[in-house]
Write a protein that holds these residues in place. Structure first.
Motif, short mmCIF file in Angstrom:
data_model
loop_
_atom_site.label_atom_id
_atom_site.label_comp_id
_atom_site.label_asym_id
_atom_site.label_seq_id
_atom_site.Cartn_x
_atom_site.Cartn_y
_atom_site.Cartn_z
N MET A 685 -30.40 18.51 -11.30
CA MET A 685 -28.94 18.33 -11.31
C MET A 685 -28.48 17.28 -12.33
N GLU A 707 -20.03 14.53 -16.40
CA GLU A 707 -19.46 15.75 -15.83
C GLU A 707 -18.60 16.48 -16.86
N ASP A 708 -18.09 15.75 -17.85
CA ASP A 708 -17.24 16.41 -18.85
C ASP A 708 -18.05 17.05 -19.98
N ASN A 739 -26.57 3.68 -12.36
CA ASN A 739 -25.31 3.76 -11.63
C ASN A 739 -24.87 5.22 -11.48
N GLU A 742 -27.14 6.93 -8.98
CA GLU A 742 -26.82 6.49 -7.61
C GLU A 742 -25.53 7.15 -7.15
N ASP A 743 -24.56 7.21 -8.06
CA ASP A 743 -23.27 7.79 -7.74
C ASP A 743 -23.46 9.22 -7.21
N GLN A 746 -25.51 9.33 -3.90
CA GLN A 746 -24.83 8.87 -2.69
C GLN A 746 -23.64 9.74 -2.31
N THR A 747 -22.93 10.28 -3.33
CA THR A 747 -21.65 10.90 -3.02
C THR A 747 -21.65 12.42 -3.13
N GLU A 748 -22.42 12.99 -4.07
CA GLU A 748 -22.39 14.45 -4.24
C GLU A 748 -23.61 15.14 -3.65
N PHE A 890 -25.89 22.04 -13.17
CA PHE A 890 -26.29 20.66 -13.45
C PHE A 890 -25.02 19.91 -13.85
N VAL A 891 -25.07 18.61 -13.79
CA VAL A 891 -23.87 17.82 -14.09
C VAL A 891 -23.46 18.08 -15.54
N GLY A 892 -22.25 18.57 -15.72
CA GLY A 892 -21.74 18.85 -17.06
C GLY A 892 -21.81 20.31 -17.44
N ARG B 27 -16.78 17.01 -6.61
CA ARG B 27 -17.36 17.90 -7.62
C ARG B 27 -17.38 19.28 -6.98
N LEU B 43 -11.43 17.39 -14.33
CA LEU B 43 -12.13 16.39 -15.14
C LEU B 43 -11.23 15.25 -15.56
N ARG B 58 -17.87 0.47 -5.73
CA ARG B 58 -19.30 0.32 -5.45
C ARG B 58 -19.61 -1.16 -5.26
N PHE B 66 -21.71 3.15 -2.72
CA PHE B 66 -20.36 3.59 -3.07
C PHE B 66 -19.57 3.77 -1.77
#
Lengths: 1000, 100
Positions: A685, A707-708, A739, A742-743, A746-748, A890-892, B27, B43, B58, B66
Motif C-alpha cells: 500500500m 496520495e496526490d 510520519n 504511521e499516519d 494508524q488511520t487508514e 496503493f497510496v497515490g 481515503r 485531494l 499527532r 494520531f
C-alpha cells in the motif's frame, strides 16, 4: 560633577553610596537607588537625544517604561552594549557608561535637525508620496539615505558576552504588578495557601506607593506598609520576582516574563546569567499593571524639560531629584495637583497650575490654592520657547469657541503636564479579552475575559487608593478560588492622606495659532503631530488601524503607550465620530522590548542546533575533509590530498572508484524497519512497487508517493524475512517517511498488524563501490558466498562482518559493483577502519558526498528533492517501470490516473549535453526552446543537476523539460545573464546504459 | 502556548504536537470508480469554516498517536479531542454546550 538639582532630603536613594557614571563621555555622580534618568536630572541634564524624524532636541517625558524620548545606549564594551534602553528604567551602578543616540556630530549640535526646518516636505505618509519615482532610486538613494538619517541606536558589533537562561514555572496564581492592587491581590491569594508568584518590573515592589509620601494605609505610611506587606508575602511563601517584566500573554495562561538579573551590578557574579526568561503557566492570573499618564498635545510640547506631572513627582519623592527650580503645570486632571503640592513641599517654585477645565473643584484643588499656588482655570499652554530646554511657557485662556486668547509668557525651567490616566490594558488585550470604552473615565477598560484572568486597580479603571486596594484583594481572592465571580472585598484597607482623582483630556489642546506652522506632538518617538493625524483624516482614512499605518503613530518601540489615546481623540474630533466607533489598535507582545539573548537562551554557538556525526567523522577530520551540512548531519564533502582543490579531489575520487574501488559513509540514509505478519501487505500500500512476491534476501528499489500521486521518497528496501523489511529513505526524508507510514497505519489501515521502528541511528553503513569491491570485503565477511550467483545485485544477507552482526546489502548508487555493510552503530567506526585497511591493497579511495552526487548523475539516478520538486510524478522522472500496474491499490494510485498526470507536455527527466563540453550549467537555470526570445521568455523547463563528469571528461546535466522525452536530439537553450548556452537533449543515463558494471 | 489534550496522554503543551490536516477526510475505498472531479476534490478541497472545525493532530513528541480534535477557529481553542476511528462528534451540540 555636582548635582545641582538633588533635593537635600528624602528619596529612596542611599546617599552613603555614591556611584560614578558617564553620559556622552561626561562624568556624573549618583547614588545607589538612582536610575540613569534620576541621576541625570539631579545633575541638571534634560537633553537626552534627538527625535526620530525631525531630530528635535528631546528630554525625559516619563519616569518609567513608557518613556518614548530618552533612549540611550549602555555598555562600556561592544560585547556588553545594549542600544535603545529607556533611561528611566536603567538602574545606576558604579562605572556605568551611557550615550545618547540618533545625533550627529553631537547631541547639542545635530546636522539632522535641518529636517525640522524642511518639515513641510515631510508630512504624514511622506515616504509613500515623495520617494516613489524614479523607481530605481528607492534601493540606491532613498532607502540608504533614510536609513542613515533616521533610526535609533546602533546594534553592537561584538558577540554578546553574557549568558541567558530560561526557566519554566507552574503556579496557581500569578499576580502581574506589585503596586497597591497587586500587593493586595497577592496577600489575598497567599491566604489560601496556593502557590503564588508576584512579578514586578521595578527593582522593588510598591509601584506608585514608592513615590507617595502623603498617603497612609492601615495607619502606616505607604512605604512602611509596602515593606510590611512584602515581609508578610515572603513569610507565606509567595515567590516575589522584581526586575521582572511580564511582556507577553499567550494562550492558556502562559505568560512570558523577563527577569533582569545582573544589569544593575557593577561587578556581577560571573555565575549569574544576565537575564532569565520565565515561561509561566498559571492557573489563574491577576493583572495589576496600573495606568500610564497621558501627555497634553499642545504646540511645542516636546522640548527638554517638559515632562509628565506624575513623573516629576516621582523624581522628587522617590529619587530626590528636582526636574527644575521653577515649574509650570498644565493639566486637565486632579492628579497634577498632587505634583504641585509635593514639589512645593520640597521647596520648588510652582509658578502656576493651568487647568484646561473651566472650573476645577475638589479637595486637591482647594489644597493647592490654600498653599498659595496660582491656579488658572480654563487655561491652556499654547506654545513654548527654549532651544535645548524649555524657558518659557505661553499660557492662554481658552475662548470657549475652540480657540484661545493672547498668551501670557511665563518663565520656567520645567513644564509639567497631565492629560489624565490610561489604564495599562496591554496584557489583558494580548490575552484577547474584550475592552469597553468607559464614557465616564474616557478610557478603555477590561470587559470580557477569554483567559482565566482578572484585572484590578489602575488597569481596571480604579484609581482611588482605598478602592484600588479593595479591588486588588477581591481579585486575589477570586483567583485563589479559581472563580471569575468577584466577591465583595472581604478586607477593607483604611486609607488616609489621599484624595480621589478625576478629570482628563483626550486629543489636541485648543489654540489660536496657525495650525500649519506649529507642531504639537502626539507620538514623541515616531515624531507624529496632531497635524499629521488631521491630514490623514483629510486624505480619507477613517479606521485607526489605517491612520496608524499611514502616520506611523503608535508604531515606535514604545507601541504608543503615551500616545494612542490622544491619537484616538484627535481622529475622533476630526471625523466627528465617537471614539468606540474608531476602534483601538491591537496590543501585541512584547509589552516592552525583550533581548534576543533571552529568547535564544542556551541555543547559541555549539548548542544552537544538535549536530549529527557519522561513524567516520573523526577519520574525515583527520583527512582534512570539509563537511557538507545535510540537515543536522555533517557529511564529508571530499577528501583532499595535499595541494588538491575541490575539483581535483572529486575528479580523482570518482575515477578511482570507477577504476578500482572507493568507500563512502552512507550512515545518514534514513532507515525504518517494517515488521509484522502484514508487513508485505502494508508495503504494497505504501510503495508503488509489488512486494508480496519479493523473495527473502532480495532487495527492490521502492518509490513512495503521496496520495496526490507525486513522488515523496525513494530508497532500496531489503526483505530480511517474510515479516521483516529493512527500508531505506533519503537522508532528509526519514522523519517525514516514518510520519507518513504511521499516519496510514494508524488511520487508514489499522487492521494491518505492522510495527514501524526508526533504525537510522542503530545501523552504521559503509558503502564499498567499484570493480574491486568484492575483493576488498571478502576478507572481512564471514560465511557468505559473495559470488554473483549467490549474492547477486539487489540482494541482502544477515551475516557477520569483522566479527560483528551485519546486514550486508549488494546495492549500488554509483553504477558499479557495490556493497553496503550495515553494522550496529557502535561498531561503525571500527568496520570503516577495517574496510579502509583491507582496501589498501587495491588503493581504496574514500569519497565524499560530491563524488557520490557526480557518480549517481552519470548514471541518471535521481535524488528526490533535487530532480523532483513535489510536482513530479513517477513517470515524469523515468520511474514508470516501478509502478505495480497490476496492484489493486496503493497510496497515490488513483491520482496517477488523472488525465493531467499523463499529459504529453509534462516536465520529464532528460539529460543535457552542452555544445561546449567545458561549460557546466547552473543548477536551477531556466530552459527555453528558442535562443531568440522576448522577456518574459516562455520557459520549458529547468536544470536540476549539473556537474563536470570525470568519467565522460565533459559536462553533463539532468533537467526537467516539458515533453522532454519527445525532444531527444533537439537543441534547447539556457539563457544566462551574459550569454545563451546551447545544449542537446539526451537520455538521462550517461554511462554504462545497459548496466553491465552492476553485475561484475 | 495552547494546551492540547491527547486522548492517550492527557494535557500536554502544544510544542509536543503536530497538525495533520482536516479530520475525517477518509481515503475512499474503490477509488477506481470515482470520477476525476471527485478525486481532485478529495485531494485538494478542504473546508475552512469560521467556528468549529475538525482536525487531525499527532502527539508526535509523545505517544506518537494520531487523533482527532474539534477546534474553534475564532478563539483558536480546542473544544474536544478523541481517538482516531471514533465517530465525528455532533458539532451543533458542542456549539450549544459552549454557549452554555
Amino acid at each position: 560633577m555636582s548635582a545641582p538639582f538633588r533635593l537635600a532630603t528624602g528619596g529612596r536613594i542611599d546617599r552613603s553610596k555614591p556611584l560614578r557614571f558617564t553620559f556622552d563621555g561626561a562624568a556624573y555622580t549618583g547614588f545607589e537607588g538612582d536610575t540613569l534618568a534620576s541621576a541625570l536630572i539631579a545633575g541638571g541634564v534634560h537633553l537626552m537625544g534627538r527625535s526620530f524624524k525631525y531630530h528635535r532636541p528631546r528630554g525625559f517625558l516619563t519616569a518609567g517604561p513608557d518613556e518614548p524620548n530618552a533612549l540611550v545606549g549602555v555598555g562600556a564594551s561592544q560585547d556588553r552594549y545594549t542600544p535603545n534602553l529607556r533611561a528611566p528604567v536603567v538602574e545606576l551602578h558604579d562605572g556605568l557608561v551611557a550615550e545618547s543616540q540618533n545625533r550627529w556630530p553631537s547631541l547639542r549640535f545635530d546636522a539632522g535637525a535641518v529636517n525640522d526646518l524642511f518639515s513641510r516636505f515631510l508630512p504624514a505618509g511622506f515616504y509613500y508620496k515623495t520617494f516613489m519615482w524614479p523607481k530605481s532610486f528607492w534601493k540606491t538613494v532613498y532607502e540608504p539615505k533614510i536609513r542613515s538619517m533616521a533610526g535609533l541606536g546602533k546594534a553592537p558589533t561584538a558577540p554578546d558576552a553574557d549568558r541567558y537562561t530560561q526557566v519554566y514555572a507552574h503556579v496557581d496564581v500569578l499576580v502581574v504588578g506589585a503596586g497597591p492592587a497587586g500587593l493586595a491581590a497577592a496577600l489575598a491569594a497567599a491566604e489560601s495557601g496556593r502557590r503564588v508568584m508576584l512579578a514586578d518590573e521595578q527593582p522593588e515592589v510598591g509601584g506608585s506607593l514608592l513615590h507617595d509620601v502623603t498617603a497612609t494605609i492601615e495607619g502606616r505610611p505607604a512605604a512602611a506598609w509596602v515593606a510590611e506587606t512584602l515581609a508578610a508575602l515572603e513569610a507565606k511563601g509567595v515567590q516575589v520576582l522584581t526586575r521582572t517584566t511580564a511582556f507577553g500573554y499567550y494562550p492558556h495562561n502562559m505568560l512570558g516574563l523577563l527577569e533582569r538579573v545582573t544589569d544593575h551590578y557593577a561587578n556581577p557574579d560571573p555565575k549569574l546569567p544576565r537575564e532569565r526568561l520565565w515561561q509561566v503557566r498559571a492557573g489563574e492570573v491577576v493583572l495589576a499593571t496600573g495606568a500610564i499618564e497621558r501627555p497634553l498635545v499642545f504646540p511645542e510640547n516636546d522640548r527638554p524639560g517638559i515632562l509628565l506631572a506624575d513623573a516629576a513627582r516621582a523624581y522628587a519623592n522617590r529619587w530626590a531629584a528636582s526636574v527644575g527650580k521653577r515649574v509650570v503645570i498644565a493639566t486637565a486632571c486632579d492628579s497634577a495637583y498632587r505634583t504641585a503640592l509635593d514639589l512645593k513641599a520640597h521647596g520648588i517654585d510652582v509658578a502656576v497650575v493651568a487647568d484646561l477645565r473651566p472650573m476645577p473643584i475638589g479637595p486637591l484643588v482647594d489644597a493647592v490654592r490654600a498653599a498659595g499656588i496660582r491656579v488658572e482655570a480654563g487655561t491652556a499652554v499654547t506654545g513654548t520657547r527654549g532651544r535645548l530646554r524649555v524657558r518659557v511657557a505661553h499660557l492662554s485662556r481658552l475662548d470657549g469657541r475652540g480657540g484661545a486668547h493672547a498668551p501670557e509668557p511665563v518663565a520656567c525651567d520645567a513644564l509639567l503636564m497631565s492629560g489624565g490616566w490610561t489604564p495599562t490594558v496591554h496584557l489583558f488585550s494580548q490575552s484577547r479579552g474584550k475592552l469597553r470604552f468607559d464614557e465616564g473615565l474616557q478610557a478603555y477598560v477590561p470587559s470580557v475575559s477569554v483567559e482565566k484572568e482578572r484585572s484590578a486597580g489602575g488597569c481596571n479603571g480604579v484609581f482611588d487608593l482605598a478602592a484600588v486596594l479593595a479591588d486588588g484583594y477581591a481579585a486575589g481572592e477570586s483567583a485563589a478560588r479559581a472563580t471569575r465571580v468577584r466577591a465583595p472585598a472581604s478586607r477593607a484597607f483604611p486609607v488616609d492622606g489621599t484624595h480621589p482623582v478625576t478629570g482628563g483630556h483626550l486629543g489636541a489642546v485648543p489654540h489660536s495659532r496657525n495650525p500649519s506652522a506649529v507642531k504639537a506632538f502626539v507620538d514623541f518617538q515616531n515624531d507624529v503631530t496632531a497635524k499629521d493625524l488631521k491630514l490623514a483624516t483629510r486624505e480619507g482614512l477613517r479606521s485607526i488601524e489605517h491612520v496608524k499605518r499611514y502616520t506611523t503613530t503608535g508604531m515606535a518601540t514604545d507601541q504608543g503607550k503615551t500616545s494612542n489615546m490622544n491619537a484616538l481623540g484627535i481622529v475622533s474630533e476630526a471625523i466627528k465620530a465617537p471614539i468606540p466607533q474608531i476602534g483601538l489598535t491591537t496590543f501585541r507582545a512584547p509589552y516592552t522590548p525583550v533581548t534576543f539573548g533571552s529568547f535564544a537562551g542556551a541555543s547559541r554557538g555549539d548548542l544552537f542546533d544538535p549536530v549529527r556525526k557519522t561513524p567516520s567523522h573523526s577519520f574525515a577530520v583527520e583527512k582534512g575533509a570539509p563537511f557538507e551540512n545535510v540537515g543536522q548531519w555533517k557529511r564529508a564533502w571530499w577528501y583532499p590530498r595535499p595541494g588538491e582543490d575541490q575539483h581535483a579531489a572529486v575528479r580523482r575520487e570518482v575515477k578511482a572508484m570507477r577504476s578500482s574501488v572507493g568507500m563512502f559513509d552512507a550512515s545518514t540514509l534514513g532507515k525504518i524497519e517494517v515488521v509484522g505478519p502484514d508487513a508485505a501487505a502494508f508495503m504494497e500500500m505504501l510503495y508503488t512497487n509489488a512486494w508480496a512476491k519479493l523473495g527473502v534476501g532480495r532487495c527492490r528499489y521502492g518509490v513512495m508517493l503521496r496520495e496526490d500521486g507525486f513522488v515523496m521518497d525513494d530508497g532500496v528496501i531489503g526483505r530480511l524475512a517474510a515479516d521483516r523489511f529493512h527500508v531505506t529513505t533519503t537522508t532528509g526524508g526519514a522523519p517525514r517517511v516514518l510520519n507518513h507510514m504511521e499516519d496510514y497505519l494508524q488511520t487508514e489501515f489499522p487492521h494491518l498488524a505492522v510495527w514501524l521502528t526508526s533504525i537510522t541511528e542503530q545501523w552504521a553503513v559503509t558503502a564499498v563501490q567499484g570493480p574491486k569491491a568484492r575483493d576488498v570485503i571478502a576478507a572481512l565477511v564471514e560465511g557468505v558466498d559473495l559470488s554473483d550467483a549467490a549474492l547477486p545485485h539487489m540482494s541482502v544477507v544477515e551475516c557477520r562482518v569483522c566479527g560483528v552482526p551485519a546486514r550486508l546489502f549488494r546495492v549500488s548508487f554509483t553504477g558499479e559493483l557495490g556493497y553496503e555493510i550495515n553494522v550496529p552503530a557502535d561498531h561503525g567506526a571500527a568496520v570503516w577502519q577495517a574496510v579502509y585497511e583491507a582496501g589498501q591493497a587495491y588503493g581504496i579511495t574514500p569519497y565524499g558526498t560530491e563524488a557520490m552526487h557526480v557518480a549517481r548523475a552519470e548514471k541518471g539516478y535521481i535524488i528526490v528533492g533535487q530532480e523532483t520538486d513535489g510536482t513530479a510524478g513517477p513517470d515524469d522522472v523515468g520511474l514508470g517501470w516501478a509502478i505495480g500496474k497490476a496492484k489493486p491499490d496503493f497510496v497515490g494510485k488513483r491520482a496517477l490516473a488523472r488525465p493531467a498526470m499523463g499529459a504529453a507536455d509534462r516536465k520529464q527527466l532528460v539529460g543535457l549535453l552542452t555544445e561546449d563540453p567545458a561549460t557546466v550549467l547552473e543548477e536551477g537555470a531556466q530552459i527555453v526552446a528558442d535562443p531568440v526570445f522576448e522577456v518574459p521568455a516562455r520557459m520549458i523547463g529547468h536544470v536540476t543537476s549539473a556537474y563536470e563528469s570525470p568519467t565522460l571528461d565533459r559536462s553533463i546535466a539532468l533537467a526537467m523539460v516539458k515533453g522532454g522525452r519527445a525532444r531527444m536530439g533537439e537543441t534547447i537553450y539556457i539563457p544566462m545573464p551574459d550569454r545563451v548556452i546551447a545544449a542537446k537533449v539526451v537520455a538521462p543515463v550517461f554511462y554504462d546504459q545497459e548496466g553491465a558494471r552492476l553485475n561484475g | 502556548m495552547l494546551i492540547i489534550r491527547c486522548p492517550i496522554c492527557g494535557d500536554r503543551p502544544e510544542l509536543e504536537f503536530r497538525y495533520g490536516g482536516e479530520g475525517h477526510v477518509a481515503r475512499p475505498a474503490a477509488t477506481e470508480a470515482l470520477d476525476d472531479q471527485t478525486v481532485a476534490d478529495r485531494l485538494y478541497m478542504r473546508t475552512n469554516p469560521k467556528g468549529l472545525t475538525v482536525e487531525r493532530w499527532r502527539h508526535v513528541h509523545g505517544c506518537g498517536r494520531f487523533f482527532n480534535a474539534v477546534r474553534d477557529t475564532v478563539s483558536d481553542f480546542f473544544v474536544t479531542t478523541y481517538k482516531a476511528g471514533e465517530p465525528r462528534p455532533d458539532l451543533d451540540a458542542l456549539k450549544k454546550e459552549a454557549v452554555r
